[in-house]
Write an enzyme that holds these catalytic residues in place. Structure first.
Site, PDB file in Angstrom:
ATOM      1  CD  GLU A 218      -1.316  -2.226   2.253  1.00  0.00           C
ATOM      2  OE1 GLU A 218      -0.159  -2.669   2.060  1.00  0.00           O
ATOM      3  OE2 GLU A 218      -2.071  -2.678   3.130  1.00  0.00           O
TER       4      GLU A 218
ATOM      5  CB  CYS B 230      -1.139   0.302   5.241  1.00  0.00           C
ATOM      6  SG  CYS B 230       0.470  -0.438   4.854  1.00  0.00           S
TER       7      CYS B 230
END
Length: 173
Positions: A67, A98
């Site tokens: 991510e 994330c």
């Protein structure tokens, strides 16, 4: 909590599955590096803005989750750290690090495949994105191609266990 200014935009399940399949191809790149096979892609208006796959081991970087790499790639490409109106597709439910980056990047929505029962914070261990103290609302959808995403990770760890078992057998002989 401030509303997401892009909430009115919508995608179909067909779109979500298409982009999740793309994220799965990125996860394969991680597996080739010996990394946990997680892939992520940032999409806006039907176009890829950024992509990434897990690289913390090969990159010697604890923040090199799929991510994070995809968000960085997208931000560099558009020359803006705000990714307003974009969607992030990731094969595994995001962790706390994330999820924080997702909020700060101002993506419209995160779509993930497999749940992460140990460290996932979108739905499994927490509902991070639903916290009232956050200054931005990120929509989310979980479970898109969950079986395929989960199977990719399960197969990777099964292979890893088998490799360790074979290595141990060699040293025992």
């Amino acid at each position: 909590m401030p509303p997401n200014p892009n909430e009115a935009a919508s995608t179909t399940l067909e779109d979500d599955e298409r982009w999740m399949r793309y994220a799965l191809t990125l996860a394969d790149k991680a597996a080739l590096l010996g990394e946990v096979p997680v892939g992520a892609v940032v999409v806006k208006d039907g176009k890829v803005l950024g992509e990434g796959w897990n690289q913390p081991i090969s990159g010697h970087d604890p923040t090199a989750h799929a991510e994070i790499i995809a968000l960085r790639d997208a931000a560099q490409r558009i020359k803006n750290y705000r990714l307003v109106g974009a969607d992030l597709y990731v094969t595994l439910e995001p962790c706390t690090m994330c999820a924080g980056a997702i909020v700060h990047s101002r993506v419209r929505r995160v779509v993930y495949g497999a749940a992460e029962p140990k460290a996932g914070v979108i739905q499994s261990q927490q509902q991070f994105l639903d916290n009232s103290w956050l200054n931005y609302r990120v929509a989310w959808t979980g479970g898109v191609l969950a079986q395929a995403c989960g199977q990719t990770i399960s197969a990777f760890f099964q292979r890893r266990r088998e490799e360790k078992k074979r290595a141990k057998q060699k040293t025992d002989n």
